[in-house]
Design a protein around this motif. Sequence first.
Motif, short mmCIF file in Angstrom:
data_model
loop_
_atom_site.label_atom_id
_atom_site.label_comp_id
_atom_site.label_asym_id
_atom_site.label_seq_id
_atom_site.Cartn_x
_atom_site.Cartn_y
_atom_site.Cartn_z
N GLY A 133 2.45 -2.15 15.16
CA GLY A 133 3.91 -2.12 15.20
C GLY A 133 4.37 -0.76 15.67
O GLY A 133 3.58 0.17 15.76
N SER A 134 5.66 -0.66 15.98
CA SER A 134 6.21 0.60 16.47
C SER A 134 6.08 1.71 15.45
O SER A 134 5.92 1.44 14.25
N ALA A 135 6.22 2.94 15.92
CA ALA A 135 6.33 4.07 15.00
C ALA A 135 7.62 3.88 14.22
O ALA A 135 8.69 3.68 14.81
N GLY A 136 7.52 3.89 12.90
CA GLY A 136 8.72 3.75 12.07
C GLY A 136 9.06 2.33 11.68
O GLY A 136 10.08 2.08 11.03
N ALA A 137 8.21 1.36 12.07
CA ALA A 137 8.48 -0.03 11.71
C ALA A 137 8.26 -0.27 10.21
O ALA A 137 8.78 -1.22 9.65
N GLY A 138 7.46 0.63 9.61
CA GLY A 138 7.21 0.49 8.17
C GLY A 138 5.82 -0.02 7.86
O GLY A 138 5.61 -0.69 6.85
N LYS A 139 4.85 0.33 8.68
CA LYS A 139 3.47 -0.16 8.47
C LYS A 139 2.87 0.44 7.20
O LYS A 139 2.26 -0.26 6.41
N THR A 140 3.05 1.75 7.02
CA THR A 140 2.50 2.39 5.82
C THR A 140 3.27 1.93 4.58
O THR A 140 2.67 1.65 3.54
N SER A 141 4.58 1.81 4.71
CA SER A 141 5.39 1.32 3.58
C SER A 141 4.96 -0.09 3.21
O SER A 141 4.92 -0.45 2.03
N LEU A 142 4.63 -0.89 4.21
CA LEU A 142 4.18 -2.26 3.94
C LEU A 142 2.88 -2.24 3.15
O LEU A 142 2.72 -2.97 2.18
N LEU A 143 1.97 -1.36 3.55
CA LEU A 143 0.70 -1.24 2.82
C LEU A 143 0.96 -0.80 1.38
O LEU A 143 0.39 -1.35 0.44
N GLU A 144 1.83 0.20 1.23
CA GLU A 144 2.15 0.69 -0.12
C GLU A 144 2.73 -0.41 -1.00
O GLU A 144 2.47 -0.46 -2.20
N ALA A 145 3.51 -1.30 -0.38
CA ALA A 145 4.13 -2.37 -1.14
C ALA A 145 3.17 -3.52 -1.38
O ALA A 145 3.23 -4.20 -2.39
N LEU A 146 2.27 -3.73 -0.41
CA LEU A 146 1.38 -4.88 -0.43
C LEU A 146 0.18 -4.68 -1.35
O LEU A 146 -0.20 -5.57 -2.11
N LEU A 147 -0.41 -3.50 -1.28
CA LEU A 147 -1.67 -3.25 -2.01
C LEU A 147 -1.56 -3.54 -3.51
O LEU A 147 -2.42 -4.22 -4.08
N PRO A 148 -0.48 -3.08 -4.17
CA PRO A 148 -0.39 -3.38 -5.61
C PRO A 148 -0.10 -4.85 -5.88
O PRO A 148 -0.28 -5.32 -7.00
N ARG A 149 0.35 -5.59 -4.88
CA ARG A 149 0.68 -7.01 -5.08
C ARG A 149 -0.51 -7.93 -4.87
O ARG A 149 -0.42 -9.12 -5.16
N LEU A 150 -1.60 -7.40 -4.33
CA LEU A 150 -2.78 -8.23 -4.13
C LEU A 150 -3.50 -8.37 -5.46
O LEU A 150 -3.50 -7.44 -6.28
N GLY A 151 -4.09 -9.52 -5.70
CA GLY A 151 -4.75 -9.76 -6.98
C GLY A 151 -5.88 -8.78 -7.26
O GLY A 151 -6.36 -8.09 -6.35
N ARG A 152 -6.32 -8.75 -8.50
CA ARG A 152 -7.37 -7.80 -8.89
C ARG A 152 -8.69 -8.07 -8.20
O ARG A 152 -9.57 -7.19 -8.14
N GLU A 153 -8.84 -9.32 -7.71
CA GLU A 153 -10.10 -9.65 -7.03
C GLU A 153 -10.20 -8.94 -5.68
O GLU A 153 -11.28 -8.87 -5.10
N HIS A 154 -9.08 -8.43 -5.19
CA HIS A 154 -9.11 -7.72 -3.91
C HIS A 154 -9.38 -6.24 -4.14
O HIS A 154 -8.66 -5.59 -4.89
N ARG A 155 -10.40 -5.76 -3.47
CA ARG A 155 -10.67 -4.32 -3.53
C ARG A 155 -10.53 -3.79 -2.11
O ARG A 155 -11.40 -3.99 -1.25
N ALA A 156 -9.39 -3.16 -1.87
CA ALA A 156 -9.03 -2.81 -0.50
C ALA A 156 -9.48 -1.41 -0.12
O ALA A 156 -9.63 -0.53 -0.96
N GLY A 157 -9.71 -1.23 1.16
CA GLY A 157 -9.91 0.08 1.76
C GLY A 157 -8.99 0.16 2.98
O GLY A 157 -8.57 -0.87 3.51
#
Lengths: 243, 115
Positions: A58-82
């Motif tokens: 996505g573009s610079a400033g589209a919110g890719k990092t913000s999306l990750l910050e919002a998404l990672l805590p919402r994934l179930g405990r079975e997900h171990r993300a890197g």
Amino acid sequence: MCKHGNCGCKTKGAPPPEAVAPAKYHPAAEILGRNSLLGEKLKSDLEKMNVFTINIMGSAGAGKTSLLEALLPRLGREHRAGVIEGDLFTSRDADRIARLDIPVVQVNTSGGCHLTAAQVAKSLPSLPLKEINLLFIENVGNLVCPAEFSLGENTKIVVLSVAEGDDKPAKYPLMFIQADIIVLNKTDLLEASGFNLQSFYQDVRNLNGHAPVFEVSCRTGSGLDSLAGHISRLAAPVVAAHG
Amino acid sequence: MSMHELGIAQEILNISLESMEKYGLKELRRICVAVGELQHLEADCLQVAFEASASNTPARGALLEIVRIPVKAACLSCGQEFSGSPLSYGCPGGCTAGLNLLQGNELYIDEIEGV
């Protein structure tokens, strides 16, 4: 000179050393073939390790990092993300992800406009691959060339924010043709930005009939549970295999 | 010079040098690159990037020729084939079911010429 006559064709065998007239050859070489091959290898290696890989563009400033910050805590405990963070300069994005206690490695391209499979391959050893089952690669902010470089991903997410305008899918068609998931971010600004949802959906559906579109706001949290659920379902077989 | 064209130019150079060796060429005159309309590549920029990359190699002096390949797609709903400028890919039948890209995303070396 040519074994077929005088057509100049020299597709087989080397010309005699005394050749002076220019001859034509057809190497049939994909210019990004080296990257695509490495991307294929990465994909297969990561699948063998039961890691499901997602390329976020996505573009610079589209919110890719913000999306990750919002998404990672919402994934179930079975997900171990890197996470692999791609940026021209600074480790600011990686610092944000590290605060969530998620393993992250920052790749700086020093001006390069996209990540390459080689950069991903080089950064993989910095991640605890045996411990993770979900790998997010945040590409360099750009709607153009990241679409052309495979990084070994299973799924491509394209993030567009309403502040960029509803005309972006039509202007950057390749990115939206290749998307597996389209995220429309900053929907809390829909009214203020004058974003035309109808026109956006028409352009998106002209290009891509299969990618689900998720309207989200990383600021208010709307739409994110539904996106997290979709990603969980996609990654489920790999996550289950990882144990 | 754009970093994007520079990266592509370096790949073109790598393939050109391999081809020169494969076909036993001492001098490269022309490289014809097929570029789909959906690829965002600027021809002049690519030539400058290639010249800079090739300056100290046996491929120096070669002229890049770009052949543009227009976009062609088929509607995923009614199957109708259509082509269009990068701003108007909609199915002429009015379907909005997405498209199957038939051509327009190419990026390959079609032909090289040398002695």
